[in-house]
Scaffold this motif. Structure first.
Motif, PDB file in Angstrom:
ATOM      1  N   SER A 249      51.162  29.192  55.521  1.00  0.00           N
ATOM      2  CA  SER A 249      51.789  30.311  54.807  1.00  0.00           C
ATOM      3  C   SER A 249      53.250  30.021  54.507  1.00  0.00           C
ATOM      4  CB  SER A 249      51.706  31.591  55.617  1.00  0.00           C
ATOM      5  OG  SER A 249      50.405  31.757  56.031  1.00  0.00           O
ATOM      6  N   ALA A 252      53.464  28.437  51.373  1.00  0.00           N
ATOM      7  CA  ALA A 252      52.673  29.101  50.327  1.00  0.00           C
ATOM      8  C   ALA A 252      53.443  29.286  49.028  1.00  0.00           C
ATOM      9  CB  ALA A 252      52.183  30.450  50.840  1.00  0.00           C
ATOM     10  N   GLU A 253      54.753  29.457  49.170  1.00  0.00           N
ATOM     11  CA  GLU A 253      55.569  29.715  47.972  1.00  0.00           C
ATOM     12  C   GLU A 253      55.347  28.654  46.895  1.00  0.00           C
ATOM     13  OE1 GLU A 253      57.292  32.333  47.103  1.00  0.00           O
ATOM     14  OE2 GLU A 253      56.360  33.133  48.930  1.00  0.00           O
ATOM     15  N   MET A 255      52.729  26.937  46.355  1.00  0.00           N
ATOM     16  CA  MET A 255      51.326  26.781  45.929  1.00  0.00           C
ATOM     17  C   MET A 255      51.047  27.533  44.639  1.00  0.00           C
ATOM     18  SD  MET A 255      49.130  27.314  49.329  1.00  0.00           S
ATOM     19  CE  MET A 255      49.390  26.364  50.787  1.00  0.00           C
ATOM     20  N   ASP A 257      49.058  30.192  42.277  1.00  0.00           N
ATOM     21  CA  ASP A 257      48.627  31.558  42.617  1.00  0.00           C
ATOM     22  C   ASP A 257      47.226  31.616  43.222  1.00  0.00           C
ATOM     23  OD1 ASP A 257      50.912  32.698  42.033  1.00  0.00           O
ATOM     24  OD2 ASP A 257      50.291  33.604  40.113  1.00  0.00           O
ATOM     25  N   LYS A 259      45.578  29.409  44.940  1.00  0.00           N
ATOM     26  CA  LYS A 259      45.549  28.947  46.330  1.00  0.00           C
ATOM     27  C   LYS A 259      46.186  29.983  47.260  1.00  0.00           C
ATOM     28  CE  LYS A 259      45.118  23.999  45.999  1.00  0.00           C
ATOM     29  NZ  LYS A 259      45.806  22.729  46.086  1.00  0.00           N
ATOM     30  N   LYS A 260      47.259  30.596  46.725  1.00  0.00           N
ATOM     31  CA  LYS A 260      47.952  31.623  47.528  1.00  0.00           C
ATOM     32  C   LYS A 260      46.965  32.743  47.880  1.00  0.00           C
ATOM     33  CE  LYS A 260      52.398  31.785  45.725  1.00  0.00           C
ATOM     34  NZ  LYS A 260      53.329  32.528  44.902  1.00  0.00           N
ATOM     35  N   GLU A 261      46.176  33.102  46.878  1.00  0.00           N
ATOM     36  CA  GLU A 261      45.185  34.171  47.082  1.00  0.00           C
ATOM     37  C   GLU A 261      44.155  33.782  48.146  1.00  0.00           C
ATOM     38  OE1 GLU A 261      42.222  36.158  44.154  1.00  0.00           O
ATOM     39  OE2 GLU A 261      44.202  36.008  43.190  1.00  0.00           O
ATOM     40  N   THR A 264      45.686  34.109  51.506  1.00  0.00           N
ATOM     41  CA  THR A 264      45.756  35.514  51.947  1.00  0.00           C
ATOM     42  C   THR A 264      44.381  35.968  52.416  1.00  0.00           C
ATOM     43  OG1 THR A 264      47.268  35.774  50.113  1.00  0.00           O
ATOM     44  CG2 THR A 264      46.633  37.792  51.258  1.00  0.00           C
TER      45      THR A 264
END
Ligand code: ADP
Length: 453
Positions: A249, A252-253, A255, A257, A259-261, A264
């Motif tokens: 995490s 994550a910044e 990554m 969108d 992958k970010k999802e 989460t």
């Protein structure tokens, strides 16, 4: 003149004597038949119904005699019919009694009937087998059937005596872990139901039915053991997963969108699993009696006030109105505040979870006898009538919530009930599908010391 007077006197005397004789003869001829008739009627009784006409006076008495003879003949027919009827009804009753006894003896559960004083009047074969006693009839039930439990009945009385006192059925609950102390001093796990025997509104005694649940208890124990073991084993890999996810995490910044999802979603799923594991461990610990309530005098008003803060926050986020009512007078009692808070949290989070936006959730504290009552009410989807009896079962989730997109594992209420019973209180609810639900906690003023099995 004198001789005339004498002659008249003599004639008069003779006439008088004649009249007397005639009167006596006449009376005899009149009363004789009547006396004979009376004698006949007096002899009338079973086996002596056959009367014959015996008066031939040709007057009303003869008529009466015929009527009596006719009446006796009719009585005879009626009596014989009645005797036949009584005989056949008695036979029927005897057959029914034999059948009832055979049913009673054939039932695999122990069945006892006691009188108003709690003396055993009847016991079937299973009752003798399960208790291992030589005889039960004529003994006081509290002495003959020693019921041990993790939790006493609310009055501390033997369940049958409590049933006689309250005139209401008394049942063993799952969390009670009831057992009977057999004659050979072994403990036999049982479930039981004591039911008052009421004829109209008059109490005649009570019936106790108890069943051997050794196997079910063993399976239950194995299930709990397995759950406890599995959850302990799963904790370590899950912690590792959580920890590495935290690490990811942080990056994550950078990554994309998508992958970010995913990240989460993974975190939410892991959180959900951790929650489930914690709930499972909680329930296992409670069942193993690993958690014992610690009695302290608690300012319940403050506990509910703290809970209200959480309720307001949760309600705001869920678009619900929150209403809180706490009496002005401080309410204190002796209980375990940590355990109680788990229950309150469960009930409040359920109320918020199962109420659609725009609804209302209420939290109310009130005195109840010497103890207290806490109500959590919502205007949500409610619990379908057909499923209400399973609400406190482990892993139960009603049909109407399974179609909703809500998180849950069906353990919260099971844990809550176990806790409240440990605190000596009661947890009940009222609900109708689509009309919301009200959960009611009642707590005694003092934590009851438990009687150990
Ligand atoms: P869950 O994690 O599913 O909420 P609980 O043990 O807390 O588990 O509750 C068991 C079930 O009881 C829920 O799944 C739901 O069907 C029903 N239930 C509990 N509280 C409520 C409520 N306030 N309104 C409607 N249904 C409820």
């Amino acid at each position: 003149v004198r001789s005339l007077a004498l002659a008249l006197f003599a004639v008069g005397g003779a006439l008088l004597a004649l009249a007397a004789v005639l009167a006596v003869l006449l009376a005899r001829s009149l009363t004789g038949p009547l006396r004979a008739l009376t004698g006949k009627v007096e002899r009338l009784r079973p086996e002596h119904w056959d009367l014959r006409p015996s008066v031939g006076s040709g007057d009303e008495v003869e008529l009466l005699d015929r009527v009596v003879v006719d009446l006796a003949a009719r009585l005879k027919v009626l009596y014989e019919h009645l005797e036949e009827e009584v005989r056949s009804r008695t036979d029927e009753l005897a057959k029914q009694y034999a059948l009832d006894r055979a049913v009673l003896q054939g039932i695999d559960a122990g069945v006892l009937s006691v009188d108003k004083e709690g003396m055993i009047r009847q016991a079937n074969a299973a009752a003798l087998r399960l208790t291992g006693a030589e005889g039960l009839v004529g003994r006081p039930v509290a002495e003959a059937l020693d019921i041990r439990s993790h939790r006493q009945t609310s009055s501390g009385l033997h369940p049958v005596l409590q049933c006689l006192k309250s005139r209401k059925p008394v049942r063993s609950s799952h969390s009670m872990h009831a057992a009977i102390l057999r004659a050979d001093q072994a403990l036999l796990p049982v479930t039981f139901t004591a039911t008052p025997l009421l004829v109209g509104r008059i109490l005649q005694g009570a019936i106790l039915v108890f069943q051997d649940v050794t196997e079910e208890r063993q399976v239950d124990y194995m299930k709990s053991e397995f759950i406890s073991l599995a959850s302990h084993q799963l904790r370590t890999p899950l912690s590792a997963l959580r920890w590495y996810l935290e690490l990811f995490s942080e990056e994550a910044e950078a990554m994309p969108d998508e992958k970010k999802e995913y990240l989460t979603e993974m975190r939410t799923s892991v959180e959900r699993m951790v929650n489930l594991l914690n709930a499972l461990l909680h329930s296992a610990k409670l069942e193993e009696r690993g958690i014992e309530p610690e009695a302290r005098t608690v300012d319940l008003s403050q506990v509910v006030r703290d809970m209200a803060v959480e309720l307001r926050e949760l309600s705001r986020a869920a678009g619900l109105r929150a209403e809180v009512s706490i009496p002005a007078k401080k309410l204190s009692l002796e209980t375990d505040v940590t355990l109680l808070s788990i229950v309150l949290q469960n009930l409040v989070s359920n109320a918020v979870k199962y109420a659609p936006r725009g609804g209302k959730v209420e939290l109310r504290l009130a005195a109840h006898g010497k103890g207290a009552e806490i109500r959590v009410t919502d205007t949500g989807i409610g619990i379908p009538a057909g499923e209400q009896e399973r609400v406190f079962q482990k892993f139960f989730r009603a049909k109407n919530v399974r179609t909703l997109d809500t998180d849950g594992n069906g353990l919260g209420l099971h844990i809550s009930l176990t806790i409240i019973e440990k605190l000596g209180g009661s947890l009940t609810f009222k609900s109708a599908e689509g009309k919301g639900a009200t959960f009611v906690i009642r707590l005694p003023a003092h934590l009851k010391r438990k009687r150990r099995a």
